[in-house]
Design an enzyme around this catalytic site. Sequence first.
Site, PDB file in Angstrom:
ATOM      1  N   SER A 177       0.841  -1.195   0.000  1.00  0.00           N
ATOM      2  CA  SER A 177       0.000   0.000   0.000  1.00  0.00           C
ATOM      3  C   SER A 177       0.877   1.245   0.000  1.00  0.00           C
ATOM      4  O   SER A 177       2.044   1.196   0.428  1.00  0.00           O
ATOM      5  CB  SER A 177      -0.892   0.001   1.248  1.00  0.00           C
ATOM      6  OG  SER A 177      -1.555   1.238   1.400  1.00  0.00           O
TER       7      SER A 177
ATOM      8  N   TYR B   2      -1.683  -1.137  10.542  1.00  0.00           N
ATOM      9  CA  TYR B   2      -1.725  -1.288   9.089  1.00  0.00           C
ATOM     10  C   TYR B   2      -0.440  -0.783   8.458  1.00  0.00           C
ATOM     11  O   TYR B   2       0.147  -1.434   7.589  1.00  0.00           O
ATOM     12  CB  TYR B   2      -2.936  -0.540   8.533  1.00  0.00           C
ATOM     13  CG  TYR B   2      -3.212  -0.786   7.070  1.00  0.00           C
ATOM     14  CD1 TYR B   2      -3.894  -1.928   6.665  1.00  0.00           C
ATOM     15  CD2 TYR B   2      -2.811   0.119   6.102  1.00  0.00           C
ATOM     16  CE1 TYR B   2      -4.165  -2.156   5.321  1.00  0.00           C
ATOM     17  CE2 TYR B   2      -3.075  -0.092   4.761  1.00  0.00           C
ATOM     18  CZ  TYR B   2      -3.749  -1.232   4.376  1.00  0.00           C
ATOM     19  OH  TYR B   2      -4.008  -1.450   3.036  1.00  0.00           O
TER      20      TYR B   2
END
Length: 248
Positions: A140, A153
């Site tokens: 990401s 995350y």
Amino acid sequence: MTKRVAVITGGASGIGRAACLKFARKGDRVVVADFNESAGEETVKLIEAEGGEAIFVKTDVTKLEAVEALVEKAVDVYGRIDIMFNNAGMGKSTPVLEMDMDIYHQIIDVNQHGVAYGIYAAARKMKELGSKGVIINTTSVFGFLASPGTFAYHATKGAINMMTKSAALELAPFGIRVVAAAPGIVDTPIIQGYKNKGLLDSMKSKVMGNDLTTPEQLADAVYLLSLDEADAINGSVVMADHGFASFK
């Protein structure tokens, strides 16, 4: 020519389902892996309805033995493994000062350990079979950029970036490539919380083209990375973020 075999985790929805359909439409045989059995079987039915070939394997990516069994099943059924797309992932709010450590460990187990197990199991089987395969990991832009409230995350995506580079270095002598695709804001259920807060327009404004990336667009990028023509791309984190990381 013998069809390729692609194993795709998180294949029951979102990016994973889009990737399963993409690879199948291009003629690859697909092993759909997910913990959600009913939605995973639905992905298989969608593929078969279009004339593609696929099987579903219920898989908990937080368990090494489950990921190893997934890879073994792919080889048992189709005789080979050419592509491992470690895509399964999750995201929940984990602000540093109010972090629920159970949620923290859950995110680490799925996003980080799940990818590590996928790299390990697929690489060992590819080496055993003498397959010049490719392992693709979903990372990401948040492996590079900080955003409030998503401590765990961020940690997992940063780890995936370095696991990709490290594995690529060690596996290159065996002809096995390892790459990662880094999406920005993809229109999947994982961002529903942002939509509920009325932040959709703000999110769109952060990318070139003023729109979210679709799962199908990300699947297209992953498919390109799987091709022999992408052989020079190894150990790289490829930004598939519509300019999110460089625009603003």
